[in-house]
Scaffold this active site. Structure first.
Site, mmCIF file in Angstrom:
data_model
loop_
_atom_site.group_PDB
_atom_site.id
_atom_site.type_symbol
_atom_site.label_atom_id
_atom_site.label_comp_id
_atom_site.label_asym_id
_atom_site.label_seq_id
_atom_site.Cartn_x
_atom_site.Cartn_y
_atom_site.Cartn_z
ATOM 1 N N HIS A 66 0.917 -1.352 -0.128
ATOM 2 C CA HIS A 66 -0.178 -0.130 0.193
ATOM 3 C C HIS A 66 0.859 1.364 0.049
ATOM 4 O O HIS A 66 0.779 2.247 -0.745
ATOM 5 C CB HIS A 66 -0.930 0.205 1.014
ATOM 6 C CG HIS A 66 -2.011 -1.041 1.385
ATOM 7 N ND1 HIS A 66 -1.980 -1.772 2.390
ATOM 8 C CD2 HIS A 66 -2.750 -1.543 0.426
ATOM 9 C CE1 HIS A 66 -3.254 -2.612 2.180
ATOM 10 N NE2 HIS A 66 -3.718 -2.513 0.933
ATOM 11 N N SER B 102 -3.545 -7.713 2.415
ATOM 12 C CA SER B 102 -3.806 -7.468 3.956
ATOM 13 C C SER B 102 -4.380 -8.750 4.584
ATOM 14 O O SER B 102 -4.162 -9.186 5.607
ATOM 15 C CB SER B 102 -4.827 -6.470 4.086
ATOM 16 O OG SER B 102 -4.166 -5.074 3.869
ATOM 17 N N LYS C 1 -15.818 -6.845 4.545
ATOM 18 C CA LYS C 1 -14.717 -7.558 4.630
ATOM 19 C C LYS C 1 -14.349 -7.843 6.043
ATOM 20 O O LYS C 1 -13.259 -8.470 6.370
ATOM 21 C CB LYS C 1 -13.401 -6.715 4.118
ATOM 22 C CG LYS C 1 -13.426 -6.440 2.379
ATOM 23 C CD LYS C 1 -11.847 -5.737 2.134
ATOM 24 C CE LYS C 1 -11.824 -5.987 0.725
ATOM 25 N NZ LYS C 1 -10.548 -5.234 0.221
ATOM 26 N N ARG D 49 -2.409 -5.553 -8.149
ATOM 27 C CA ARG D 49 -1.214 -6.439 -7.981
ATOM 28 C C ARG D 49 -0.825 -7.527 -8.922
ATOM 29 O O ARG D 49 -0.070 -7.736 -9.525
ATOM 30 C CB ARG D 49 -1.400 -7.001 -6.597
ATOM 31 C CG ARG D 49 -1.281 -6.439 -5.378
ATOM 32 C CD ARG D 49 -1.692 -6.812 -4.023
ATOM 33 N NE ARG D 49 -3.241 -7.736 -4.479
ATOM 34 C CZ ARG D 49 -3.961 -7.842 -3.504
ATOM 35 N NH1 ARG D 49 -3.897 -7.938 -2.300
ATOM 36 N NH2 ARG D 49 -5.165 -8.440 -3.875
#
Length: 160
Positions: A17, A128, A41, A90
């Site tokens: 990040h 994460s 999430k 990514r």
């Protein structure tokens, strides 16, 4: 002033990040890195803690600031005076979701552009979610994936 919004869950903020933030700060006069509540999430850390973790990592980014996102990202971008939304990519697997999100945001706010930035290759596989999974069993092994304050927050949240 060219202002961008870099919004995400950031649960916790990772080195990937921060690498995307570094790239955004090179392109814009100001970058707002906003922690989103995103209850879908089921974040481990509160949005306040995530915003604090971001803030604590901004010393090397004089043109960045931390916020807590509220409402829709495009509406928050407008409220903050951001003309651009930053999204990190990514791997190719991120692209379909990010493409749909960018198109929806374009429909909702045509004046706000979305750009995609990729982190360094050593961060392509870092997320994460994976960091939290590793930290559940061995927080020390997450050291190379997160800044020290994120590691401390993970250890505290996981009780290790």
């Amino acid at each position: 002033m060219r202002r961008a919004l870099y919004a995400g869950t950031f649960d916790p903020v990772t080195n990937g990040h921060l690498d995307v933030l570094r790239r955004a700060c090179d392109l814009f006069d100001e970058v707002i890195m906003a922690a989103a509540p995103n209850q879908d999430k089921k974040p481990l850390l509160s949005v306040e803690v995530r915003a604090k973790l971001i803030e604590e990592n901004l010393a090397e980014f004089p043109n960045a600031r931390a916020e807590i996102l509220s409402g829709l990202t495009v509406d928050f971008a407008r409220k903050m005076g951001a003309q651009t939304i930053i999204r990190g990519l990514r791997a190719i697997s991120d692209f379909e979701f990010e493409f749909q999100l960018a198109q929806m945001n374009r429909d909702l706010a045509p004046e706000v552009e979305t750009i995609f930035l990729m982190p360094k290759k050593e961060h392509f596989y870092t997320s994460s979610s994976l960091v939290k999974a590793i930290a559940t069993y061995d927080p020390v092994r997450t050291t190379k994936f997160v800044p020290p304050n994120s590691l401390a927050a993970l250890k505290e949240a996981l009780g290790s």
